[in-house]
Structures are given as C-alpha cells and as structure tokens.
Motif scaffolding. Sequence first.
Motif, PDB file in Angstrom:
ATOM      1  N   VAL A  99      88.710  35.740  54.696  1.00  0.00           N
ATOM      2  CA  VAL A  99      87.750  35.799  53.598  1.00  0.00           C
ATOM      3  C   VAL A  99      87.518  34.368  53.091  1.00  0.00           C
ATOM      4  CG1 VAL A  99      87.370  36.692  51.253  1.00  0.00           C
ATOM      5  CG2 VAL A  99      88.497  38.134  52.974  1.00  0.00           C
ATOM      6  N   PRO A 100      86.264  33.899  53.064  1.00  0.00           N
ATOM      7  CA  PRO A 100      85.992  32.520  52.644  1.00  0.00           C
ATOM      8  C   PRO A 100      86.578  32.163  51.271  1.00  0.00           C
ATOM      9  CG  PRO A 100      84.037  33.464  53.626  1.00  0.00           C
ATOM     10  CD  PRO A 100      85.039  34.571  53.493  1.00  0.00           C
ATOM     11  N   ASP A 101      86.471  33.066  50.299  1.00  0.00           N
ATOM     12  CA  ASP A 101      87.030  32.816  48.965  1.00  0.00           C
ATOM     13  C   ASP A 101      88.539  32.583  49.038  1.00  0.00           C
ATOM     14  OD1 ASP A 101      84.642  33.113  47.501  1.00  0.00           O
ATOM     15  OD2 ASP A 101      84.873  35.288  47.454  1.00  0.00           O
ATOM     16  N   TYR A 102      89.205  33.346  49.882  1.00  0.00           N
ATOM     17  CA  TYR A 102      90.656  33.221  50.034  1.00  0.00           C
ATOM     18  C   TYR A 102      91.010  31.873  50.649  1.00  0.00           C
ATOM     19  CZ  TYR A 102      95.340  33.896  51.959  1.00  0.00           C
ATOM     20  OH  TYR A 102      96.665  33.727  52.290  1.00  0.00           O
ATOM     21  N   LEU A 103      90.304  31.494  51.712  1.00  0.00           N
ATOM     22  CA  LEU A 103      90.586  30.226  52.370  1.00  0.00           C
ATOM     23  C   LEU A 103      90.315  29.057  51.416  1.00  0.00           C
ATOM     24  CD1 LEU A 103      91.495  28.739  54.874  1.00  0.00           C
ATOM     25  CD2 LEU A 103      89.133  28.824  55.718  1.00  0.00           C
ATOM     26  N   CYS A 104      89.263  29.157  50.636  1.00  0.00           N
ATOM     27  CA  CYS A 104      88.945  28.121  49.648  1.00  0.00           C
ATOM     28  C   CYS A 104      90.064  28.032  48.606  1.00  0.00           C
ATOM     29  CB  CYS A 104      87.604  28.437  48.987  1.00  0.00           C
ATOM     30  SG  CYS A 104      86.950  27.090  47.998  1.00  0.00           S
ATOM     31  N   TRP A 105      90.514  29.185  48.118  1.00  0.00           N
ATOM     32  CA  TRP A 105      91.628  29.203  47.158  1.00  0.00           C
ATOM     33  C   TRP A 105      92.869  28.566  47.775  1.00  0.00           C
ATOM     34  CZ3 TRP A 105      96.207  31.752  48.208  1.00  0.00           C
ATOM     35  CH2 TRP A 105      97.182  31.648  47.201  1.00  0.00           C
ATOM     36  N   PHE A 106      93.184  28.939  49.007  1.00  0.00           N
ATOM     37  CA  PHE A 106      94.387  28.433  49.672  1.00  0.00           C
ATOM     38  C   PHE A 106      94.340  26.913  49.831  1.00  0.00           C
ATOM     39  CE2 PHE A 106      96.919  27.221  53.334  1.00  0.00           C
ATOM     40  CZ  PHE A 106      98.152  27.753  52.984  1.00  0.00           C
ATOM     41  N   ILE A 107      93.203  26.396  50.277  1.00  0.00           N
ATOM     42  CA  ILE A 107      93.071  24.947  50.474  1.00  0.00           C
ATOM     43  C   ILE A 107      93.212  24.209  49.142  1.00  0.00           C
ATOM     44  CG2 ILE A 107      91.430  23.106  51.067  1.00  0.00           C
ATOM     45  CD1 ILE A 107      90.422  25.012  53.310  1.00  0.00           C
ATOM     46  N   ASN A 108      92.672  24.783  48.068  1.00  0.00           N
ATOM     47  CA  ASN A 108      92.694  24.123  46.766  1.00  0.00           C
ATOM     48  C   ASN A 108      93.985  24.356  45.977  1.00  0.00           C
ATOM     49  OD1 ASN A 108      90.143  22.974  47.095  1.00  0.00           O
ATOM     50  ND2 ASN A 108      89.140  24.818  46.378  1.00  0.00           N
ATOM     51  N   ALA A 109      94.860  25.222  46.485  1.00  0.00           N
ATOM     52  CA  ALA A 109      96.121  25.493  45.797  1.00  0.00           C
ATOM     53  C   ALA A 109      96.971  24.217  45.763  1.00  0.00           C
ATOM     54  CB  ALA A 109      96.881  26.615  46.509  1.00  0.00           C
ATOM     55  N   PRO A 110      97.676  23.985  44.646  1.00  0.00           N
ATOM     56  CA  PRO A 110      98.478  22.756  44.517  1.00  0.00           C
ATOM     57  C   PRO A 110      99.453  22.514  45.677  1.00  0.00           C
ATOM     58  CG  PRO A 110      98.323  23.862  42.403  1.00  0.00           C
ATOM     59  CD  PRO A 110      97.706  24.783  43.420  1.00  0.00           C
ATOM     60  N   ALA A 111     100.101  23.563  46.159  1.00  0.00           N
ATOM     61  CA  ALA A 111     101.061  23.388  47.265  1.00  0.00           C
ATOM     62  C   ALA A 111     100.355  22.904  48.530  1.00  0.00           C
ATOM     63  CB  ALA A 111     101.804  24.690  47.528  1.00  0.00           C
ATOM     64  N   THR A 112      99.183  23.458  48.813  1.00  0.00           N
ATOM     65  CA  THR A 112      98.424  23.045  49.995  1.00  0.00           C
ATOM     66  C   THR A 112      97.906  21.626  49.821  1.00  0.00           C
ATOM     67  OG1 THR A 112      97.749  25.338  50.330  1.00  0.00           O
ATOM     68  CG2 THR A 112      96.534  23.663  51.550  1.00  0.00           C
ATOM     69  N   GLN A 113      97.440  21.302  48.614  1.00  0.00           N
ATOM     70  CA  GLN A 113      96.960  19.948  48.341  1.00  0.00           C
ATOM     71  C   GLN A 113      98.084  18.927  48.535  1.00  0.00           C
ATOM     72  OE1 GLN A 113      93.720  18.586  47.372  1.00  0.00           O
ATOM     73  NE2 GLN A 113      93.304  20.467  48.522  1.00  0.00           N
ATOM     74  N   ALA A 114      99.294  19.285  48.109  1.00  0.00           N
ATOM     75  CA  ALA A 114     100.444  18.390  48.301  1.00  0.00           C
ATOM     76  C   ALA A 114     100.746  18.226  49.788  1.00  0.00           C
ATOM     77  CB  ALA A 114     101.663  18.942  47.564  1.00  0.00           C
ATOM     78  N   GLN A 115     100.659  19.319  50.518  1.00  0.00           N
ATOM     79  CA  GLN A 115     100.912  19.266  51.960  1.00  0.00           C
ATOM     80  C   GLN A 115      99.870  18.383  52.645  1.00  0.00           C
ATOM     81  OE1 GLN A 115     100.986  23.161  53.734  1.00  0.00           O
ATOM     82  NE2 GLN A 115     101.400  22.381  55.767  1.00  0.00           N
ATOM     83  N   LEU A 116      98.606  18.541  52.281  1.00  0.00           N
ATOM     84  CA  LEU A 116      97.554  17.705  52.854  1.00  0.00           C
ATOM     85  C   LEU A 116      97.740  16.245  52.439  1.00  0.00           C
ATOM     86  CD1 LEU A 116      94.451  20.028  52.366  1.00  0.00           C
ATOM     87  CD2 LEU A 116      95.463  19.331  54.555  1.00  0.00           C
ATOM     88  N   GLY A 117      98.139  16.041  51.187  1.00  0.00           N
ATOM     89  CA  GLY A 117      98.357  14.687  50.684  1.00  0.00           C
ATOM     90  C   GLY A 117      99.442  13.957  51.463  1.00  0.00           C
ATOM     91  N   ALA A 118     100.424  14.714  51.931  1.00  0.00           N
ATOM     92  CA  ALA A 118     101.496  14.101  52.721  1.00  0.00           C
ATOM     93  C   ALA A 118     100.975  13.586  54.063  1.00  0.00           C
ATOM     94  CB  ALA A 118     102.614  15.114  52.948  1.00  0.00           C
TER      95      ALA A 118
END
Length: 158
Positions: free
Chosen positions: A70-89
């Motif tokens: 679901v696009p809304d779910y994937l957008c939420w997941f990418i923008n979630a703080p834990a995912t943002q931290a993982q991407l930031g690493a």
Amino acid sequence: MKDIDDANVVHCETATRVLLPKVKDHHLLRAGDLLFRSRGRSNGAAQVTEGIGIAVLSAPMLLIRPHSVVPDYLCWFINAPATQAQLGAHSEGTSVRMISAEALKALEVPVPAADVQQRVVQIAALAEQEQSLTAQIATRRYQLNTRILMKFAQEAAR
C-alpha cells in the motif's frame, strides 16, 4: 524538491512548468507514486495524489513506484524515525547529505497483509493528529496563562 514541504506533502501548484516534446508514459508520475528526496537535510518520501496532471520527476529526486504494498504504508515506513535513522547511517557526502538509490533499494520493508498496512496508516494518521492537537493545546494554554498573568500584573500595579 522545493515543492515538497517539511510534512512531506507535494505542492503541485508551485511546481515549475516546462514544455517537453515527447515524454514516455513510464516517466509520468501517477497517483500512488512516492517521491524520495535523496539529497538535503530531509530525506523523506512524499506521495503523489490524484489530480497531479502531467508531471515528471526531476533529479535528484528518486521515484518509488510501489508494487504489492500500500503506497500510504510504504510512505509512512520510509518517513518513520527508525527508517530515517537507518537511511542516515548509509548517507554519503559531507556538506550535502545524500542517500543513494542503492541504499534505498537495500532497505528491508516488512510487508504485512494489506488490511494490516491500512490499519497502520490509519493509526499513524491518528497519532499525528494527536500530536498536532496536543501542540495546539499547549500553545493555547500558554497564551491563556500569559493573558491571566498580564491582567494580574496590571491590576496589582494599580
């Protein structure tokens, strides 16, 4: 990138308009596509909504076209703080932070059943609404306290 605000909402009304001779259909943005800001201080995703019209994505944005999620779910997941931290690493660059397409592709996304994805999105929206209301209450409480104290100070000075 300037047409996506800090809340990850796309503002098509401010987008730059150009005349392109021929654009292949697979380059055109569709409702449900996600636009990922690969560079800058914020590396969130924004979802394309209905009514965007004829539009293409410019670099350095990355297009994510969700399949079997679901696009809304994937957008939420990418923008979630834990995912943002993982991407930031996995970010690169010293003066301008950059997330590569490879780092984004390597991201492991848990994909529950579609109805569970919808519930996660609904609960996340309610939590965001709660945060907003709580902030509004705090602001109004501060304003009320300030008025009361000002009135008290003025009356005490008489």
